[in-house]
Design an enzyme around this catalytic site. Structure first.
Site, short mmCIF file in Angstrom:
data_model
loop_
_atom_site.label_atom_id
_atom_site.label_comp_id
_atom_site.label_asym_id
_atom_site.label_seq_id
_atom_site.Cartn_x
_atom_site.Cartn_y
_atom_site.Cartn_z
CB SER A 1 8.61 -0.09 -5.68
OG SER A 1 8.62 1.28 -5.37
CE1 TYR B 1 0.88 5.33 -4.92
CE2 TYR B 1 0.89 3.09 -5.79
CZ TYR B 1 1.52 4.30 -5.61
OH TYR B 1 2.77 4.50 -6.12
CE LYS C 1 3.16 5.20 -2.19
NZ LYS C 1 3.84 4.09 -2.91
CB ILE D 1 4.26 3.76 1.10
CG1 ILE D 1 3.26 3.55 2.25
CG2 ILE D 1 4.45 2.46 0.32
CD1 ILE D 1 1.86 3.16 1.80
#
Length: 309
Positions: free
Chosen positions: A58, A146, A175, A217
């Protein structure tokens, strides 16, 4: 080593709930707006966000220079000032860059580093193991892997993650931006149920809590931090009905914010809310007019905007 293991266990207890992957605000001239970044952090903390990350997906990290990524991390760390855990994204498609950024996160006092599976390169599982193990062995900071196969074209297989968890005490969680719910179940089975499992798929944020996930998240929390945090609070307090209600209440907003590539719709929404200039750096750009109208109406429906604005 005993001291470090204790440190890793302490952050595992604190790094839970709604972790907002903050966008990187730009000015109209495409420079980073560090003042707006501080304002966005205050907006998050005022609305109950449990932890903050920057320079993840993001945050448009591939649109930032290495120097800018460090400045964004430093500015965020100073603004947060220890009020909630801070876990910046330090991953890159380049191994040396990832090492450099992860060391910088350690130097500035981040609580953890979120390291993405390298994108574009498509490494095999042994290469992934060596990449992450080298980072973990070199930098004594808690690491969240991630895994986002939709963007990297590579999936961190459960067996590889379990090897890393076994061999690297500072790899404390993952994540999972992975729509395969069988996969994420097997993460906890093989990595241990004390392994931190965060959802990066908005519609799986609540279901992952049900199997023992640590939190989410979620890019949506940039726009609606209060309700995302409240869903986690309700679950933690045993108010299952409230958590379920919030899960479904957030679904329409989740859907519209992912009708174009993240973070374009999120930035458009924040622009409409007056939080930022809705600017992305090329090759990213704002959503088309039709989607912007849909985002606007959704924000009206959620009470984030008045109908006439």
């Amino acid at each position: 080593m005993v001291h470090l293991v204790k440190k890793y266990e302490e952050i595992k207890q604190r790094l839970r709930g709604s972790v907002t992957p903050l966008i990187t605000p730009f000015k109209a001239n495409y420079e980073i707006d560090y003042e707006k970044q501080v304002e966005l952090i205050e907006y998050q903390l005022d609305n109950g966000t449990h932890a903050i990350s920057v320079t993840g997906t993001s945050g448009e990290p591939s649109s930032l220079t290495l120097e800018e990524r460090v400045y964004v991390m430093e500015n965020a760390k100073q603004a947060i000032n220890g009020r909630v855990p801070f876990a910046p994204g330090t991953g890159s498609t380049n191994h040396d860059e990832t090492m450099y950024l992860t060391k910088k996160a350690r130097e500035i006092g981040a609580d953890a580093a979120m390291v993405i599976v390298p994108y574009y390169n498509k490494p095999n599982q042994q290469a992934l193991y060596k990449h992450f193990k080298t980072i973990a062995d070199t930098v004594d900071i808690p690491i969240i892997v991630y895994n986002i196969p939709g963007r990297t074209a590579v999936n961190m297989e459960v067996e590889t993650l379990a090897r890393l968890r076994e061999d690297c005490p500072n790899i404390i969680g993952v994540k999972e931006s992975n729509k395969d719910f069988e996969h994420v179940n097997r993460v906890l089975l093989h990595c241990g149920r004390d392994f931190l499992l965060f959802s990066g798929i908005e519609l799986l944020c609540y279901p992952m809590l049900a199997i023992g996930g640590a939190g989410s998240i979620s890019a949506t929390s940039n726009v609606e931090p209060k309700k995302v945090a409240e869903m986690h609070n309700a679950w933690a307090e045993g108010d299952i009905k409230r958590a379920q209600d919030l899960h479904f209440e957030l679904m329409t907003l989740n859907d519209v914010l992912f009708k174009d590539t993240n973070p374009a719709p999120v930035k458009a929404a924040l622009g409409m809310m007056g939080k930022i200039e809705p600017v992305l750096r090329l090759p990213m750009d704002v959503p088309n007019e039709a989607l912007q109208k849909e985002i606007h109406q959704t924000l009206v429906d959620y009470g984030k905007l008045l109908q006439h604005t």
